[in-house]
Enzyme design. Structure first.
Site, PDB file in Angstrom:
ATOM      1  N   SER A  27      30.302  28.749  10.837  1.00  0.00           N
ATOM      2  CA  SER A  27      30.521  27.948   9.623  1.00  0.00           C
ATOM      3  C   SER A  27      29.304  28.008   8.687  1.00  0.00           C
ATOM      4  CB  SER A  27      30.877  26.503   9.970  1.00  0.00           C
ATOM      5  OG  SER A  27      29.768  25.820  10.492  1.00  0.00           O
ATOM      6  N   ASN A  28      28.101  28.117   9.241  1.00  0.00           N
ATOM      7  CA  ASN A  28      26.927  28.285   8.370  1.00  0.00           C
ATOM      8  C   ASN A  28      26.955  29.650   7.684  1.00  0.00           C
ATOM      9  OD1 ASN A  28      24.850  26.007   8.317  1.00  0.00           O
ATOM     10  ND2 ASN A  28      25.412  26.075  10.478  1.00  0.00           N
ATOM     11  N   HIS A  48      18.323  24.267  12.743  1.00  0.00           N
ATOM     12  CA  HIS A  48      18.443  23.552  14.016  1.00  0.00           C
ATOM     13  C   HIS A  48      19.072  22.187  13.745  1.00  0.00           C
ATOM     14  CE1 HIS A  48      17.509  22.435  18.123  1.00  0.00           C
ATOM     15  NE2 HIS A  48      17.081  21.272  17.652  1.00  0.00           N
ATOM     16  N   THR A  53       8.919  30.792  15.082  1.00  0.00           N
ATOM     17  CA  THR A  53       7.710  31.247  15.764  1.00  0.00           C
ATOM     18  C   THR A  53       8.036  31.322  17.254  1.00  0.00           C
ATOM     19  OG1 THR A  53       6.924  28.988  16.088  1.00  0.00           O
ATOM     20  CG2 THR A  53       6.197  30.103  14.070  1.00  0.00           C
TER      21      THR A  53
HETATM   22  C1  GAR Z   1      24.864  24.705  14.001  1.00  0.00           C
HETATM   23  O1  GAR Z   1      24.982  23.312  14.150  1.00  0.00           O
HETATM   24  C2  GAR Z   1      23.406  25.121  14.131  1.00  0.00           C
HETATM   25  O2  GAR Z   1      22.514  24.184  13.609  1.00  0.00           O
HETATM   26  C3  GAR Z   1      23.267  25.214  15.625  1.00  0.00           C
HETATM   27  O3  GAR Z   1      24.465  25.800  16.059  1.00  0.00           O
HETATM   28  C4  GAR Z   1      25.512  25.426  15.178  1.00  0.00           C
HETATM   29  C5  GAR Z   1      26.210  26.686  14.735  1.00  0.00           C
HETATM   30  O4  GAR Z   1      27.369  26.385  14.016  1.00  0.00           O
HETATM   31  N1  GAR Z   1      22.126  25.989  15.988  1.00  0.00           N
HETATM   32  C6  GAR Z   1      21.381  25.743  17.051  1.00  0.00           C
HETATM   33  O5  GAR Z   1      21.636  24.859  17.847  1.00  0.00           O
HETATM   34  C7  GAR Z   1      20.190  26.664  17.236  1.00  0.00           C
HETATM   35  N2  GAR Z   1      19.254  26.100  18.154  1.00  0.00           N
HETATM   36  P1  GAR Z   1      28.084  27.525  13.160  1.00  0.00           P
HETATM   37  O6  GAR Z   1      28.280  28.712  14.099  1.00  0.00           O
HETATM   38  O7  GAR Z   1      29.406  26.900  12.772  1.00  0.00           O
HETATM   39  O8  GAR Z   1      27.215  27.858  11.991  1.00  0.00           O
END
Ligand code: GAR
Length: 225
Positions: free
Chosen positions: A14-15, A110, A142
């Protein structure tokens, strides 16, 4: 020339979708050069294909070591010229070697207000801790897991009636606004990684700064647990 992004995903995407929409609308002065998933079954791959974006899968399960996986990932990344490597729900931790090779052009989102709640299950941990505010953070990557210099954060109030799913939805909606904003700054050259700090060459415009907080006017904190 517009910047070129490579987006790394592991799941839903979704991102990725929000970033692609922001590239198409011109909010981010960039284009997505390609999408790489470490999971062949990631739903985000279909989102990428529907948007006409080139995709590759580098399945971490096919490699004997983390170093071997990252060497294959490097090869996939090198397929397309790129300015930024954008982690969008990419759920593998990197070795210091990989991070060093891409230092300064590797960014992540995150789902917590770092440095609180690094790692997994951030929403349930935030609820258990009884925090009033939760949110999301965009940061340079990092070698320290979820520990890199912070570029931008979005806060959402935690309501008494929030359960994990409801809180996750609120944070995800904030992520979809925050990540395009932060990437737009990066691609406009507003900031860079300098040592282990973010150096702002120019401040984001005031209207974007206020978006940054994402605190609703009536964002009250009445949590009792
Ligand atoms: C998002 O909430 C992102 O912040 C998280 O995974 C999800 C992915 O959603 N990322 C982490 O936890 C990284 N440590 P998406 O696949 O729908 O974008």
């Amino acid at each position: 020339m517009t910047d070129r992004l490579i987006v790394l995903i592991s799941g839903r995407g979704s991102n990725l979708q929000a970033i692609q929409a922001a590239c198409v609308s011109g909010q981010i002065p960039a284009q997505i050069a390609g999408v790489i998933s470490n999971r062949p079954e990631a739903a985000g791959l279909a989102i990428a294909r529907r948007a006409g974006l080139p995709t590759q899968v580098v399945d971490h399960r096919s490699f004997a070591s983390r170093e071997d996986f990252e060497a294959a990932l490097d090869e996939a990344i090198a397929t397309w010229p790129s300015d930024w490597i954008v982690l969008a729900g990419f759920m593998r931790a990197f070795t210091p070697g990989f991070v060093d090779r891409h230092r300064g052009r590797l960014v992540n989102i995150h789902p917590s207000l770092l440095p609180a709640f690094t790692g997994l299950h951030t929403h349930s941990r935030a609820l258990r801790a009884g925090v009033c505010w939760h949110g999301a953070t965009v940061h340079f990557v990092t070698a320290e897991l979820d520990g890199g210099p912070i570029i931008a954060q979005a806060a959402v109030p935690v309501d008494p009636e929030d359960d994990e799913a409801r809180l996750a939805d609120k944070v995800l909606a904030a992520e979809h606004r925050l990540y395009p904003l932060a990437l737009a700054w990066l691609c406009r050259g507003a900031l860079e990684l300098e040592g282990d700090r973010v150096h702002w060459r120019q401040s984001p415009p005031p209207q974007e700064r206020s978006l940054l907080a994402m605190i609703p006017e009536d964002g009250t904190c009445t949590v009792q647990r």
